[in-house]
Write a protein that holds these residues in place. Structure first.
Motif, PDB file in Angstrom:
ATOM      1  N   GLU A   1      -0.561  -4.702   3.183  1.00  8.38           N
ATOM      2  CA  GLU A   1      -1.839  -5.461   2.861  1.00  8.38           C
ATOM      3  C   GLU A   1      -3.039  -4.669   3.007  1.00  8.38           C
ATOM      4  O   GLU A   1      -3.947  -4.762   2.222  1.00  8.38           O
ATOM      5  CB  GLU A   1      -1.976  -6.680   3.566  1.00  8.38           C
TER       6      GLU A   1
ATOM      7  N   THR B   1      -3.429  -1.423   2.931  1.00  5.93           N
ATOM      8  CA  THR B   1      -3.465  -0.450   1.738  1.00  5.93           C
ATOM      9  C   THR B   1      -3.935  -1.149   0.355  1.00  5.93           C
ATOM     10  O   THR B   1      -5.111  -0.425  -0.131  1.00  5.93           O
ATOM     11  CB  THR B   1      -2.064   0.288   1.586  1.00  5.93           C
ATOM     12  N   ILE B   2      -3.771  -2.256   0.226  1.00  5.08           N
ATOM     13  CA  ILE B   2      -4.082  -2.948  -1.054  1.00  5.08           C
ATOM     14  C   ILE B   2      -5.664  -3.077  -0.732  1.00  5.08           C
ATOM     15  O   ILE B   2      -6.368  -2.972  -1.608  1.00  5.08           O
ATOM     16  CB  ILE B   2      -3.427  -4.347  -1.396  1.00  5.08           C
ATOM     17  N   LEU B   3      -6.061  -3.668   0.290  1.00  6.35           N
ATOM     18  CA  LEU B   3      -7.529  -3.914   0.432  1.00  6.35           C
ATOM     19  C   LEU B   3      -8.372  -2.714   0.666  1.00  6.35           C
ATOM     20  O   LEU B   3      -9.454  -2.582   0.231  1.00  6.35           O
ATOM     21  CB  LEU B   3      -7.677  -4.735   1.937  1.00  6.35           C
ATOM     22  N   TYR B   4      -7.550  -1.615   0.949  1.00  7.72           N
ATOM     23  CA  TYR B   4      -8.389  -0.308   1.213  1.00  7.72           C
ATOM     24  C   TYR B   4      -8.923   0.200  -0.540  1.00  7.72           C
ATOM     25  O   TYR B   4      -9.863   0.652  -0.568  1.00  7.72           O
ATOM     26  CB  TYR B   4      -7.630   0.725   1.743  1.00  7.72           C
ATOM     27  N   GLY B   5      -7.757  -0.037  -1.198  1.00  9.96           N
ATOM     28  CA  GLY B   5      -7.905   0.256  -2.398  1.00  9.96           C
ATOM     29  C   GLY B   5      -9.025  -0.515  -3.085  1.00  9.96           C
ATOM     30  O   GLY B   5      -9.574  -0.132  -4.168  1.00  9.96           O
ATOM     31  N   LYS B   6      -9.085  -2.026  -2.861  1.00  9.23           N
ATOM     32  CA  LYS B   6     -10.046  -2.654  -3.477  1.00  9.23           C
ATOM     33  C   LYS B   6     -11.431  -2.478  -3.053  1.00  9.23           C
ATOM     34  O   LYS B   6     -12.563  -2.542  -3.632  1.00  9.23           O
ATOM     35  CB  LYS B   6      -9.895  -4.158  -3.174  1.00  9.23           C
ATOM     36  N   GLY B   7     -11.722  -2.093  -1.706  1.00 10.63           N
ATOM     37  CA  GLY B   7     -13.036  -1.790  -0.991  1.00 10.63           C
ATOM     38  C   GLY B   7     -13.466  -3.207  -0.667  1.00 10.63           C
ATOM     39  O   GLY B   7     -13.085  -4.266  -1.256  1.00 10.63           O
TER      40      GLY B   7
END
Length: 188
Positions: free
Chosen positions: A69, A71-77
């Motif tokens: 989760e 990692t996904i949030l990190y990619g979205k910013g």
């Protein structure tokens, strides 16, 4: 001559401390900093206290990419790396200024000791000082923008301020050592 080396290092370290003050202890530092307006700043401080006080002082990557989760949030910013101190301290902390001066003096002497191993003469020692100052700043500071996507404006200001401080320390030590023979094999 070890005396010239130590004196050059101490004076270089003091100049490095003063250079750091000029860049970071005066209004010039505003060139490097982004500012959150008053209420946003208060809201962020309250959120930090609520979210991080239980784990305490440290460096945090937000969101934490250690989970799927995260990692996904990190990619979205948005993302942040936060140097967090849960206890706070004065803006102009005299203890940190004293510690910083001692650190600058030690670093100045280390620079001067390293220069003793370089061939004699101001020009050679000056070149080595400038090259190592630039190499160190590029790797340690500019690397943060390259590897961690740190803000370029802050990093370039930080890098420039540290390059100037290290270069000044090295040049002062090199000048005071001018004419001293290089250390060969041992430092005496």
């Amino acid at each position: 001559m070890m005396i010239r080396t130590v004196i050059g290092g101490l004076l270089g370290g003091f100049a490095m401390f003063i250079t750091g003050f000029i860049f970071w202890g005066t209004p010039l530092s505003a060139l490097a900093m982004s500012r959150a307006e008053g209420q946003a700043s208060a809201n962020l401080q309250a959120a930090l206290a609520q979210a991080l006080n239980t784990t305490g002082t440290g460096v945090y990557t937000i969101p934490d990419p250690a989970t799927a989760e995260g990692t996904i949030l990190y990619g979205k910013g948005p993302v942040a790396q936060i140097f967090y101190n849960s206890s706070g301290f004065p803006v102009m902390d005299s203890a940190s200024l004293i510690g910083g001066l001692i650190l600058a003096l030690v670093v100045g002497v280390l620079i001067a000791l390293a220069l003793r191993f370089v061939t004699t003469g101001f020009a050679e020692r000056a070149r080595v000082s400038l090259i190592f100052a630039l190499a160190g700043v590029l790797w340690m500071h500019v690397g943060q923008s390259v590897f961690n996507h740190a803000p370029w404006g802050y990093i370039l200001y930080l890098g420039f301020s540290d390059f100037v401080a290290l270069a000044v320390a090295g040049l002062i030590a090199a000048k005071l050592m001018d004419g001293a023979k290089p250390a060969v094999g041992t430092v005496h």
